[in-house]
Design a protein around this motif. Sequence first.
Motif, short mmCIF file in Angstrom:
data_model
loop_
_atom_site.label_atom_id
_atom_site.label_comp_id
_atom_site.label_asym_id
_atom_site.label_seq_id
_atom_site.Cartn_x
_atom_site.Cartn_y
_atom_site.Cartn_z
N GLU A 71 0.95 -1.14 0.11
CA GLU A 71 -0.16 -0.08 -0.09
C GLU A 71 0.72 1.38 0.07
N ILE A 72 1.96 1.26 0.42
CA ILE A 72 2.96 2.26 0.19
C ILE A 72 3.54 2.81 -1.35
N ASN A 73 2.56 1.80 -2.00
CA ASN A 73 2.71 2.69 -3.71
C ASN A 73 1.83 3.23 -4.18
N ILE A 74 0.17 3.24 -2.66
CA ILE A 74 -0.39 4.18 -2.97
C ILE A 74 0.23 5.59 -3.14
N LEU A 76 3.03 6.26 -2.72
CA LEU A 76 4.36 7.55 -3.24
C LEU A 76 3.53 7.50 -4.87
N LYS A 77 3.23 7.07 -5.31
CA LYS A 77 2.41 7.37 -6.83
C LYS A 77 1.12 8.99 -6.23
N SER A 78 0.79 8.95 -5.51
CA SER A 78 0.19 10.37 -4.85
C SER A 78 0.79 11.08 -4.87
N LEU A 79 2.25 10.99 -4.69
CA LEU A 79 2.85 12.07 -4.36
C LEU A 79 3.64 12.57 -5.86
N GLU A 80 3.74 11.84 -7.07
CA GLU A 80 3.66 12.10 -7.60
C GLU A 80 2.84 13.48 -8.95
N LYS A 81 1.29 12.87 -8.23
CA LYS A 81 -0.12 13.31 -8.97
C LYS A 81 -0.62 15.04 -8.30
N ILE A 82 0.45 15.43 -7.09
CA ILE A 82 0.09 16.41 -6.15
C ILE A 82 0.57 17.69 -7.04
N ASP A 83 -0.73 18.41 -6.63
CA ASP A 83 -0.57 19.73 -6.72
C ASP A 83 -0.47 20.68 -5.37
N VAL A 167 16.26 4.88 0.48
CA VAL A 167 15.20 5.33 0.20
C VAL A 167 15.70 4.77 -1.17
N PHE A 168 17.29 3.77 -1.23
CA PHE A 168 17.54 2.72 -2.30
C PHE A 168 16.92 1.87 -2.31
N TRP A 169 16.47 1.21 -0.46
CA TRP A 169 15.83 -0.27 -0.70
C TRP A 169 14.39 0.40 -1.06
N LEU A 170 13.87 1.53 -0.15
CA LEU A 170 12.82 1.57 -1.01
C LEU A 170 11.93 1.42 -2.15
N LYS A 171 12.53 2.29 -3.07
CA LYS A 171 12.51 2.52 -4.56
C LYS A 171 12.70 0.97 -5.07
N LYS A 173 11.75 -1.69 -4.05
CA LYS A 173 10.60 -2.94 -2.96
C LYS A 173 9.54 -1.76 -3.95
N THR A 174 9.48 -0.56 -4.06
CA THR A 174 8.20 0.01 -4.93
C THR A 174 8.27 0.68 -6.70
N ASN A 175 9.16 0.57 -7.10
CA ASN A 175 9.66 1.34 -8.15
C ASN A 175 8.85 2.27 -8.11
N GLY A 176 9.11 3.21 -7.32
CA GLY A 176 8.86 4.40 -6.94
C GLY A 176 9.60 5.74 -7.85
N LYS A 177 9.26 6.44 -7.87
CA LYS A 177 10.38 7.73 -8.28
C LYS A 177 11.20 8.25 -6.57
N LYS A 178 12.88 7.89 -7.09
CA LYS A 178 13.52 8.02 -5.79
C LYS A 178 13.15 9.59 -5.25
N ILE A 179 12.61 10.46 -5.17
CA ILE A 179 12.36 11.62 -4.78
C ILE A 179 10.86 11.67 -3.86
N ALA A 180 10.51 10.54 -4.63
CA ALA A 180 9.59 10.46 -4.01
C ALA A 180 9.60 9.58 -2.94
N CYS A 181 9.93 8.05 -2.43
CA CYS A 181 11.07 7.72 -1.80
C CYS A 181 12.32 8.69 -0.91
N GLU A 182 12.47 9.81 -1.36
CA GLU A 182 13.27 10.25 -0.05
C GLU A 182 12.55 11.43 0.59
N ILE A 183 10.98 12.40 -0.13
CA ILE A 183 9.72 12.87 0.83
C ILE A 183 9.74 11.00 1.81
N ILE A 184 9.29 9.79 1.38
CA ILE A 184 8.56 9.39 2.11
C ILE A 184 9.46 8.89 3.89
#
Length: 195
Positions: A71-74, A76-83, A167-171, A173-184
């Motif tokens: 569910e962390i992907n939810i 991470l993905k929301s961070l990519e789309k936020i205004d 950050v590398f581990w989270l990225k 595991k999730t294929n999330g963007k690096k910056i989103a993983c840094e934020i998390i």
Amino acid sequence: MGWLWIALKNVPKAKDVESPENIILLCRKSHKIQDYQTTEQDYLELYNIKQEQMRWYQARMEIAELDIEPEINIVLKSLEKIDLDELQPLTYKALAVEKKVCDPLLRRNILNYVTQYHEYIKLQLQQLDRIQAGRSKLIAHAIKGCFLKEKYSSLLNSQSDIFDAIVFWLKSKTNGKKIACEIIVSFFVQNCEVF
């Protein structure tokens, strides 16, 4: 090549010069210099680079098997789309970060992320908990587990290295963007799961 070992008699040497622990990628010109004209200083510089690479590899292997809730992907993905105009800034001072992070550049980056995204991530995690109770705690536990594994492995020496490894581990595991993983990960620094 015997003369080379005499010139380098006071430096650490590999038992097997062809082992992966001893091999480092060099261009043809540098390889030739290392084979026939190296100095103790040049040898030690490459040796230290290789040792650092090996520590990073071992640190990554230590945490590679750790899992995180999907569910962390939810979040991470929301961070990519936020205004950015929709974000509510943090209304209190991020003391946890200021007290725990020694490296000034890392502290500044984490503080920026926390100030801008903390409330948003907190809301996203609360939404996950409304869907299925305890999800945010399981995510926090996974992040903390990754941090503790890195901290107590003694492979990484600085907070920046540990932060980057998480950050590398989270990225990975999730294929999330690096910056989103840094934020998390920054969020969990503020929430006392990291450092």
